[in-house]
Design an enzyme around this catalytic site. Structure first.
Site, short mmCIF file in Angstrom:
data_model
loop_
_atom_site.label_atom_id
_atom_site.label_comp_id
_atom_site.label_asym_id
_atom_site.label_seq_id
_atom_site.Cartn_x
_atom_site.Cartn_y
_atom_site.Cartn_z
N HIS A 1 14.88 -54.12 -4.99
CA HIS A 1 14.22 -54.62 -6.21
C HIS A 1 12.71 -54.58 -5.97
O HIS A 1 12.20 -55.31 -5.13
CB HIS A 1 14.68 -56.05 -6.52
CG HIS A 1 16.14 -56.14 -6.83
ND1 HIS A 1 16.63 -56.05 -8.11
CD2 HIS A 1 17.23 -56.26 -6.02
CE1 HIS A 1 17.96 -56.14 -8.08
NE2 HIS A 1 18.35 -56.27 -6.83
N LEU A 2 12.02 -53.70 -6.70
CA LEU A 2 10.57 -53.56 -6.50
C LEU A 2 9.77 -54.41 -7.48
O LEU A 2 8.56 -54.56 -7.34
CB LEU A 2 10.16 -52.09 -6.61
CG LEU A 2 10.59 -51.18 -5.44
CD1 LEU A 2 10.23 -49.73 -5.72
CD2 LEU A 2 9.99 -51.64 -4.12
N ARG A 3 10.43 -54.96 -8.50
CA ARG A 3 9.84 -55.96 -9.42
C ARG A 3 8.80 -55.43 -10.39
O ARG A 3 8.41 -56.15 -11.31
CB ARG A 3 9.23 -57.14 -8.65
CG ARG A 3 10.19 -57.86 -7.73
CD ARG A 3 11.40 -58.38 -8.45
NE ARG A 3 12.20 -59.28 -7.61
CZ ARG A 3 13.50 -59.47 -7.77
NH1 ARG A 3 14.16 -58.84 -8.73
NH2 ARG A 3 14.15 -60.29 -6.99
N ASP B 1 22.44 -54.06 -12.43
CA ASP B 1 22.41 -54.99 -11.30
C ASP B 1 21.54 -56.21 -11.59
O ASP B 1 20.50 -56.13 -12.24
CB ASP B 1 21.90 -54.32 -10.02
CG ASP B 1 21.96 -55.26 -8.83
OD1 ASP B 1 23.02 -55.85 -8.60
OD2 ASP B 1 20.92 -55.45 -8.17
N ASP C 1 19.52 -54.95 -0.57
CA ASP C 1 19.37 -55.82 -1.74
C ASP C 1 18.07 -56.62 -1.63
O ASP C 1 18.02 -57.81 -1.94
CB ASP C 1 20.58 -56.74 -1.94
CG ASP C 1 20.66 -57.29 -3.37
OD1 ASP C 1 19.79 -56.96 -4.21
OD2 ASP C 1 21.60 -58.06 -3.65
N HIS D 1 26.69 -54.57 -2.64
CA HIS D 1 26.77 -55.83 -1.87
C HIS D 1 28.17 -56.46 -1.81
O HIS D 1 28.38 -57.57 -2.26
CB HIS D 1 25.75 -56.85 -2.38
CG HIS D 1 25.57 -56.95 -3.87
ND1 HIS D 1 26.63 -57.16 -4.73
CD2 HIS D 1 24.47 -56.87 -4.64
CE1 HIS D 1 26.16 -57.21 -5.97
NE2 HIS D 1 24.84 -57.03 -5.95
ZN LIG Z 1 23.51 -57.41 -7.52
ZN LIG Z 2 20.41 -56.35 -6.31
#
Ligand SMILES: [Zn+2]
Ligand SMILES: [Zn+2]
Length: 428
Positions: free
Chosen positions: A62-64, A152, A305, A232
């Site tokens: 997640h790079l946001r 996700d 993650d 995950h």
């Molecule tokens: Zn997830």
């Molecule tokens: Zn995730």
């Protein structure tokens, strides 16, 4: 054009079953080959005692950016990646706004290019605005460079929509990445539901809250013959479902995260929010089942993650803090601790789960040292001993559950497209 000779390392490339002490040559942005080459090196990098492998790939990051630049940006996240030996990240589309159009995917790639640290492969939304109602413009997303699809952060609740997503993705030969969660069963939960949650009086998320959805994804993959990847994986039951489905020939892959193979719900006794994530830390039995799944090949991908949250957000009460932890800069040593130091996997087996296997799931042209391919190379010092200290991280966030761990192995030098991007402990 610069010629690099990476000399005397243990060259490990699972994509060609290669594990031997030799030189690796890079000519310009491409791999030239191993051994003796008719080239004159502009620079020789001494890799004796080191492992030389394809640049690591983390397919769950997640790079946001856009929208939550206080937590991470594409520039800081990719700097953290190369510092961790990761040359390619696939980034999740739950940004603000979500990545659900061609222009969104193009924006991410442009920002990554501007930052110049690691390759970024955008993942597009399954549904418009991640609302789970209508399919996103999947064709446009592919045009913009999206390599897979997911909502996700949330599951796709509507099974019919998920069925159609699998059918569309199949036309582009792309995988669907599933965040498998039954929200009715997990709502309000802050940790795994079990003995520890009962003792602490905290609301739990039962294993069934994951497994029900994993089963649905398998059923839909089987029905559509589409490619499904379970993100995950965290429970013993999920591992067994995936194992059985693969035996039947379902096009299924699975991913495990470093925290789920090293930590358990017992960590929550500290009430430290750096142990709060979704799916949650489970029991030792689940950890053992995940490790077994990694050993027998049921789970072929390791991914972090990486989920940055600015410090003030993680400092609230457990039920007020967001889920997730950062992972890029601890990916390698934590996996080494769980898998190599315990002799569960060999180096080539572990590196396969961080290079060629995720490259196959995403159908990206990386994860190999074959001659003629793009020269993304990670040199690992397998014996470097260090103590994890998030204050030294390139990530903007500090939500790390491994603070203070004494670990072994770290990235020594990283080459991207023939250019050195990390050396002497610094992103360059
Ligand atoms: Zn997830
Ligand atoms: Zn995730």
């Amino acid at each position: 054009m610069t010629v690099l000779r990476i000399a005397n390392g243990r060259v490990i490339d699972p994509s060609q079953d290669l594990d031997k002490s030799t030189d690796l040559w890079v000519d310009g942005e491409r791999i030239a080959g191993i051994g003796t080459q008719k080239l004159r090196a502009d620079r020789t990098i001494d890799a004796s005692g080191m492992i030389v492998c394809p640049g690591l790939i983390d397919m769950h990051v997640h790079l946001r950016e856009p929208g939550r630049e206080e937590d991470e940006t594409i520039a800081t996240g990719t700097a953290a990646a190369v510092a961790g030996g990761v040359t390619s990240v696939a980034c999740m589309p739950n940004t603000e706004p979500p990545l659900d159009t061609q222009a969104d995917a193009e924006f991410v790639r442009m920002q990554a290019k501007r930052a110049g640290h690691a390759n970024v492969w955008p993942i597009g939304c399954i549904s418009k605005n991640r609302e789970g109602k209508e399919l996103a413009e999947m064709g446009g997303l592919v045009e913009g460079g999206a390599v897979a699809f997911t909502d996700d952060g949330s599951p796709v609740v509507n099974s019919e929509l998920m069925r159609r997503a699998l059918e569309y993705a199949k036309m582009f030969d792309k995988a669907i990445l599933s965040h498998s969660e039954d929200l009715e069963l997990t709502r309000g939960g802050v940790m795994h539901e079990g003995l520890v949650s009962l003792q602490l009086g905290l609301r739990g998320m039962p294993a069934a809250g994951e497994e029900i959805m994993v089963y649905r994804e398998i059923a839909l993959a089987e029905m559509t013959n589409g490619r499904m990847h379970i993100c995950h994986v965290s429970t013993a039951g999920s591992v067994e479902l995936i194992r059985q489905a693969k035996r039947r020939g379902v096009k299924l892959t699975g991913e495990a995260c470093p925290h789920h193979i090293t930590l358990t719900d017992e960590c929550l006794r500290s009430f430290d929010s750096n142990f709060k994530m979704s799916p949650p830390l489970r029991t030792q039995r689940d950890v053992d089942a995940l490790l077994e799944g990694l050993v027998d090949g049921t789970i072929e991908v390791l991914a972090t993650d990486h989920a940055p949250h600015a410090p003030e957000k993680k400092m609230r009460e457990l039920d007020q803090t967001p889920n997730g932890i950062i992972g890029l800069e601890t990916f390698l040593p934590v996996c080494v601790k769980a898998l190599i130091e315990t002799k569960r996997l060999t180096w080539p087996q572990m590196i396969a789960k961080m290079t060629v296997n995720p490259a196959k799931v995403l159908s990206i042209d990386r994860g190999t040292l074959q001659p003629g391919r793009v020269a993304d190379v990670t040199i690992i010092d397998p014996n470097a001993e260090w103590t994890i200290d998030p204050a030294r991280f390139y990530s903007k966030s500090r939500n790390c559950p491994f603070t203070g761990w004494k670990v072994r192995a770290r990235a020594h030098l990283v080459v991207l497209g023939g250019v050195v991007r990390f050396e002497n402990g610094k992103v360059v």
